[in-house]
Write an enzyme that holds these catalytic residues in place. Structure first.
Site, PDB file in Angstrom:
ATOM      1  N   ARG A 136      42.082  27.963  42.486  1.00 31.25           N
ATOM      2  CA  ARG A 136      41.588  27.820  43.863  1.00 31.25           C
ATOM      3  C   ARG A 136      40.079  27.973  43.978  1.00 31.25           C
ATOM      4  O   ARG A 136      39.523  27.773  45.055  1.00 31.25           O
ATOM      5  CB  ARG A 136      42.284  28.857  44.742  1.00 31.25           C
ATOM      6  CG  ARG A 136      42.024  30.306  44.330  1.00 31.25           C
ATOM      7  CD  ARG A 136      43.017  31.243  45.012  1.00 31.25           C
ATOM      8  NE  ARG A 136      42.893  32.618  44.542  1.00 31.25           N
ATOM      9  CZ  ARG A 136      43.754  33.580  44.853  1.00 31.25           C
ATOM     10  NH1 ARG A 136      44.783  33.318  45.616  1.00 31.25           N
ATOM     11  NH2 ARG A 136      43.584  34.808  44.397  1.00 31.25           N
ATOM     12  N   ARG A 208      43.582  36.803  32.136  1.00 31.98           N
ATOM     13  CA  ARG A 208      44.215  38.028  31.638  1.00 31.98           C
ATOM     14  C   ARG A 208      44.849  37.772  30.277  1.00 31.98           C
ATOM     15  O   ARG A 208      45.545  38.633  29.760  1.00 31.98           O
ATOM     16  CB  ARG A 208      45.340  38.505  32.582  1.00 31.98           C
ATOM     17  CG  ARG A 208      44.921  38.777  34.000  1.00 31.98           C
ATOM     18  CD  ARG A 208      44.008  39.988  34.124  1.00 31.98           C
ATOM     19  NE  ARG A 208      43.686  40.213  35.530  1.00 31.98           N
ATOM     20  CZ  ARG A 208      42.662  39.631  36.153  1.00 31.98           C
ATOM     21  NH1 ARG A 208      41.849  38.822  35.500  1.00 31.98           N
ATOM     22  NH2 ARG A 208      42.433  39.885  37.431  1.00 31.98           N
ATOM     23  N   SER A 262      34.942  32.515  41.755  1.00 31.96           N
ATOM     24  CA  SER A 262      34.566  32.838  43.125  1.00 31.96           C
ATOM     25  C   SER A 262      35.666  33.743  43.684  1.00 31.96           C
ATOM     26  O   SER A 262      36.764  33.768  43.134  1.00 31.96           O
ATOM     27  CB  SER A 262      34.416  31.572  43.967  1.00 31.96           C
ATOM     28  OG  SER A 262      35.674  31.028  44.319  1.00 31.96           O
ATOM     29  N   TYR A 263      35.482  34.458  44.766  1.00 36.30           N
ATOM     30  CA  TYR A 263      34.239  34.562  45.491  1.00 36.30           C
ATOM     31  C   TYR A 263      33.809  36.020  45.505  1.00 36.30           C
ATOM     32  O   TYR A 263      34.538  36.871  44.999  1.00 36.30           O
ATOM     33  CB  TYR A 263      34.433  34.045  46.939  1.00 36.30           C
ATOM     34  CG  TYR A 263      35.352  34.889  47.795  1.00 36.30           C
ATOM     35  CD1 TYR A 263      36.725  34.667  47.817  1.00 36.30           C
ATOM     36  CD2 TYR A 263      34.857  35.957  48.573  1.00 36.30           C
ATOM     37  CE1 TYR A 263      37.576  35.440  48.614  1.00 36.30           C
ATOM     38  CE2 TYR A 263      35.710  36.732  49.362  1.00 36.30           C
ATOM     39  CZ  TYR A 263      37.058  36.466  49.375  1.00 36.30           C
ATOM     40  OH  TYR A 263      37.893  37.240  50.149  1.00 36.30           O
ATOM     41  N   TYR A 315      37.582  45.965  39.792  1.00 37.28           N
ATOM     42  CA  TYR A 315      38.928  46.484  39.555  1.00 37.28           C
ATOM     43  C   TYR A 315      39.228  46.317  38.076  1.00 37.28           C
ATOM     44  O   TYR A 315      38.611  45.489  37.405  1.00 37.28           O
ATOM     45  CB  TYR A 315      40.000  45.818  40.432  1.00 37.28           C
ATOM     46  CG  TYR A 315      39.947  44.306  40.519  1.00 37.28           C
ATOM     47  CD1 TYR A 315      40.254  43.494  39.440  1.00 37.28           C
ATOM     48  CD2 TYR A 315      39.604  43.695  41.714  1.00 37.28           C
ATOM     49  CE1 TYR A 315      40.218  42.110  39.540  1.00 37.28           C
ATOM     50  CE2 TYR A 315      39.554  42.312  41.825  1.00 37.28           C
ATOM     51  CZ  TYR A 315      39.866  41.523  40.732  1.00 37.28           C
ATOM     52  OH  TYR A 315      39.813  40.164  40.820  1.00 37.28           O
ATOM     53  N   GLU A 337      30.661  35.679  40.042  1.00 34.36           N
ATOM     54  CA  GLU A 337      31.473  35.347  41.221  1.00 34.36           C
ATOM     55  C   GLU A 337      30.533  34.692  42.232  1.00 34.36           C
ATOM     56  O   GLU A 337      29.585  35.318  42.713  1.00 34.36           O
ATOM     57  CB  GLU A 337      32.093  36.613  41.829  1.00 34.36           C
ATOM     58  CG  GLU A 337      33.021  37.373  40.888  1.00 34.36           C
ATOM     59  CD  GLU A 337      34.451  36.814  40.845  1.00 34.36           C
ATOM     60  OE1 GLU A 337      34.754  35.809  41.533  1.00 34.36           O
ATOM     61  OE2 GLU A 337      35.268  37.403  40.121  1.00 34.36           O
TER      62      GLU A 337
END
Ligand code: 0X9
Ligand code: ZN
Length: 379
Positions: A136, A208, A262-263, A315, A337
């Site tokens: 996305r 990941r 992003s974002y 995170y 980002e």
């Protein structure tokens, strides 16, 4: 997951960090010191409320998409096919310095393409720019594409000509073409690749699935649940998209890596898997300094602030791209980002009139990165 919500703490006993540790399967969009923006179901939001968090429903997904997702916008972003076509044209325009290379094929058989830009000298340092691990994040295709285009079009001018003599720049703007196509034609907010998982759900998170500290965390932002947005996959490099990058980085000698996402407007450096800083003080100092330089170069163009921080401060994740390129090869590596900064500005749905300014502000940071690392690759 049909509701977008803002989560805030209701007091010191309810730190926001605990939301990021609760195994609820929510989709985390934005992490700021005082709030989170998440996408979830009514049941997931109720659960968070019952845990004592303040939940403000901002919009349902349909409404968000009808506000920001205009049909004409789609045409101004690349598809997998139009990207391949334009990279091919760039290579055909300058076969002396540019070459389109298929570095792998996605699950659904789409070519994953990179443009290699540089004189064919061999043995020279190389820089790798990637885009669109996440479907996305369409702007993350356009920025590296525009970088490749500019390097080819200005190949005979200083400073580009010098870089292409002393080194090579590799640009792979769409690492996840299946996911991108799915986002373009079926579900605008799709994130992962299009692997069919053993439980019937779809998608592994390519960011990941890399093989450094892969799978060591089992948290909502790095999950072992196949239907989660951050599913790590069944094993490291289980996906053809990450295998393509693994094989490329294993063959070429990259002196620097930038991967665009992003974002939020952030400049992230390793580690992502731990809050500990990278132990090598020289490398740590260099990456922090480079991130700071990138921040001021970006801000100098249109005044936008991209905040530098260690990835895990956003995170924790295990198996992301830059932990692997830095952890395995010692390559200075950054996740950028891109725009916008907030959900209110559109989140993942960046209006197409922002493509050019986003590229313009990232150009000097990318150029400086090339300049510095081709001149003096870190040993
Ligand atoms: O979650 C990601 O893969 C990246 N953010 S995004 O919103 N584009 O999905 C951030 C990856 C950086 N690594 C860590 N935060 N550990
Ligand atoms: Zn991303």
């Amino acid at each position: 997951m049909n509701i977008i919500a803002r989560v805030t703490s209701s007091g010191p006993q309810k730190p926001l960090g605990d939301v990021l540790r609760a195994p609820l399967g929510i989709d985390v969009w934005e992490v700021k010191p005082d709030h989170l923006i998440i996408r979830g179901t009514e049941a997931q939001l109720d659960r968070l409320a019952s845990m004592g968090y303040r939940i403000e429903q901002l919009e349902d997904v349909e409404r968000h998409l009808s506000t920001f997702d205009r049909a004409e916008a789609t045409e101004q972003y690349h598809s997998a096919a139009s990207l391949e076509e334009e990279l091919r044209q760039l290579a055909e325009a300058r076969p002396d310095i540019a070459e389109m290379i298929e570095i792998g094929r996605s699950i659904e058989g789409r070519p994953i393409v990179a443009l290699r830009i540089g004189d064919r000298r061999g043995g020279v340092p190389k820089i790798l720019f990637m885009g669109c691990h996440h479907a996305r994040e369409w702007i993350a295709v356009e920025v590296p594409f525009l970088l490749a285009k500019e390097l080819v079009e200005r190949a005979d001018e200083a400073p580009v000509a010098g870089w292409l003599t002393s080194g090579e720049v590799w640009v792979a703007p769409m690492v996840n073409p299946d996911g991108h196509e799915h986002s373009r034609t079926q579900e605008r907010l799709w994130r992962k690749n299009r692997r069919r998982n053993h439980d019937g759900s779809f998608g592994v998170d390519p960011n990941r699935n890399y093989g450094y500290m892969w799978g060591i965390l089992d948290v909502p932002t790095s999950s072992h649940v196949p239907s989660d947005e951050t599913y790590v996959g069944p094993r490291a490099f289980s996906e053809p998209e990450t295998q393509a990058i693994r094989d490329l980085v294993g063959c070429e000698r990259f002196a620097g890596v930038i991967t665009y996402h992003s974002y939020s407007q952030l400049i992230l450096y390793p580690w992502g898997y731990t809050e500990k800083p990278v132990p090598d003080a020289l490398h740590r100092g260099q990456m922090i300094e480079m991130a700071g330089q990138m921040q001021s170069l970006i801000q100098g163009v249109h005044g936008k602030v991209y905040v530098p921080q260690q990835s895990s401060e956003l995170y924790p994740t295990a198996g992301d791209t830059t932990d692997w390129t830095y952890g395995t090869y010692g390559i200075p590596s950054f996740t950028i980002e891109l725009r916008p900064r907030t959900f209110q500005e559109g989140g993942f749905i960046l209006p197409p009139d922002q493509i050019l300014p986003t590229w313009e502000e990232n150009r000097p940071a990318a150029f400086q990165f090339i300049e510095q690392l081709l001149a003096a690759p870190v040993a």
